[in-house]
Scaffold this active site. Structure first.
Site, PDB file in Angstrom:
ATOM      1  N   HIS A   1       0.842  -1.202   0.000  1.00  0.00           N
ATOM      2  CA  HIS A   1       0.000   0.000   0.000  1.00  0.00           C
ATOM      3  C   HIS A   1       0.866   1.236   0.000  1.00  0.00           C
ATOM      4  O   HIS A   1       1.896   1.290   0.665  1.00  0.00           O
ATOM      5  CB  HIS A   1      -0.958   0.013   1.195  1.00  0.00           C
ATOM      6  CG  HIS A   1      -0.296  -0.257   2.502  1.00  0.00           C
ATOM      7  ND1 HIS A   1       0.042  -1.533   2.923  1.00  0.00           N
ATOM      8  CD2 HIS A   1       0.099   0.575   3.492  1.00  0.00           C
ATOM      9  CE1 HIS A   1       0.599  -1.475   4.111  1.00  0.00           C
ATOM     10  NE2 HIS A   1       0.660  -0.202   4.478  1.00  0.00           N
TER      11      HIS A   1
ATOM     12  N   HIS B   1       0.984   5.101   0.973  1.00  0.00           N
ATOM     13  CA  HIS B   1       0.341   6.119   1.806  1.00  0.00           C
ATOM     14  C   HIS B   1       0.384   7.472   1.097  1.00  0.00           C
ATOM     15  O   HIS B   1       1.455   7.893   0.645  1.00  0.00           O
ATOM     16  CB  HIS B   1       1.096   6.282   3.124  1.00  0.00           C
ATOM     17  CG  HIS B   1       1.025   5.111   4.048  1.00  0.00           C
ATOM     18  ND1 HIS B   1       0.101   5.015   5.062  1.00  0.00           N
ATOM     19  CD2 HIS B   1       1.780   3.985   4.131  1.00  0.00           C
ATOM     20  CE1 HIS B   1       0.283   3.883   5.729  1.00  0.00           C
ATOM     21  NE2 HIS B   1       1.301   3.233   5.182  1.00  0.00           N
TER      22      HIS B   1
HETATM   23  P1  5GP Z   1       1.478   0.194   7.413  1.00  0.00           P
HETATM   24  O1  5GP Z   1       2.000   0.466   8.776  1.00  0.00           O
HETATM   25  O2  5GP Z   1       1.285  -1.285   7.146  1.00  0.00           O
HETATM   26  O3  5GP Z   1       2.285   0.870   6.337  1.00  0.00           O
HETATM   27  O4  5GP Z   1       0.071   0.911   7.336  1.00  0.00           O
HETATM   28  C1  5GP Z   1      -1.142   0.238   7.416  1.00  0.00           C
HETATM   29  C2  5GP Z   1      -2.225   1.293   7.446  1.00  0.00           C
HETATM   30  O5  5GP Z   1      -3.466   0.648   7.290  1.00  0.00           O
HETATM   31  C3  5GP Z   1      -2.284   2.088   8.746  1.00  0.00           C
HETATM   32  O6  5GP Z   1      -2.144   3.477   8.455  1.00  0.00           O
HETATM   33  C4  5GP Z   1      -3.650   1.739   9.319  1.00  0.00           C
HETATM   34  O7  5GP Z   1      -4.263   2.843   9.958  1.00  0.00           O
HETATM   35  C5  5GP Z   1      -4.416   1.281   8.103  1.00  0.00           C
HETATM   36  N1  5GP Z   1      -5.435   0.280   8.374  1.00  0.00           N
HETATM   37  C6  5GP Z   1      -5.283  -0.844   9.122  1.00  0.00           C
HETATM   38  N2  5GP Z   1      -6.432  -1.550   9.143  1.00  0.00           N
HETATM   39  C7  5GP Z   1      -7.313  -0.861   8.371  1.00  0.00           C
HETATM   40  C8  5GP Z   1      -8.677  -1.111   8.013  1.00  0.00           C
HETATM   41  O8  5GP Z   1      -9.309  -2.105   8.384  1.00  0.00           O
HETATM   42  N3  5GP Z   1      -9.274  -0.179   7.209  1.00  0.00           N
HETATM   43  C9  5GP Z   1      -8.605   0.927   6.759  1.00  0.00           C
HETATM   44  N4  5GP Z   1      -9.276   1.780   5.968  1.00  0.00           N
HETATM   45  N5  5GP Z   1      -7.323   1.179   7.089  1.00  0.00           N
HETATM   46  C10 5GP Z   1      -6.696   0.302   7.896  1.00  0.00           C
END
Ligand code: 5GP
Ligand code: ZN
Length: 141
Positions: free
Chosen positions: A100, A102
């Site tokens: 993903h 951001h």
């Molecule tokens: P990472 O730390 O893996 O780069 O970021 C994962 C992101 O996914 C975080 O910013 C978190 O807030 C978001 N996230 C986690 N679970 C969910 C979810 O169920 N729905 C949405 N819309 N975002 C999520």
């Protein structure tokens, strides 16, 4: 599709997501715990854990959508800029193992600094070390 993946569940409509963009290969939706208002995630619909696992055409599609969404997100929340970044792999803080990107709105004076603020001073490398690293990266492609 990966059975335990929260983002695959959003792609499949099993759990709700506030979707702001969708095409055949890519989905973008609002982050559930935003770092700033308008924080958006851009994902491939297919389950791939890291950038190294992602086919090049999907990487290009993610890049195109993030490029087009950044100004739209900025305009929607009246932001002054965006930080656009991947946490790529656990060591980089990736918590959801589905690639993903951001797109985080930034505001003048928000105080968070550039991506460089994550790293502090960084290592001291001489020219030979930098040249060797460049050779290694070219050899790996
Ligand atoms: P990472 O730390 O893996 O780069 O970021 C994962 C992101 O996914 C975080 O910013 C978190 O807030 C978001 N996230 C986690 N679970 C969910 C979810 O169920 N729905 C949405 N819309 N975002 C999520
Ligand atoms: Zn997934």
């Amino acid at each position: 599709m990966s059975a335990d993946c929260i983002f695959c569940a959003i792609v499949d409509g099993e759990i709700p997501g506030n979707v702001v963009y969708e095409d055949e290969d890519v989905l973008a939706f609002l982050d559930a715990n935003p770092l700033a208002k308008g924080h958006t995630l851009v994902i491939p619909k297919a389950h791939h854990e890291t950038l190294g696992d992602l086919p090049g055409d999907l990487g290009a599609a993610i890049g195109r959508v993030a490029t087009e969404l950044a100004p739209a997100v900025e305009a929607a929340v009246d932001a002054d800029g965006t930080t656009v970044a991947f946490n790529n792999g656990e060591a980089a803080g990736q918590e959801v193992p589905h690639v993903h990107c951001h797109v985080v709105p930034r505001f003048d004076g928000d105080g968070y600094g550039p991506i460089h603020a994550l790293f502090g001073a960084g290592p001291e490398l001489d020219d030979d070390e930098i040249a060797t690293i460049g050779d290694a990266i070219r050899d790996e492609q």
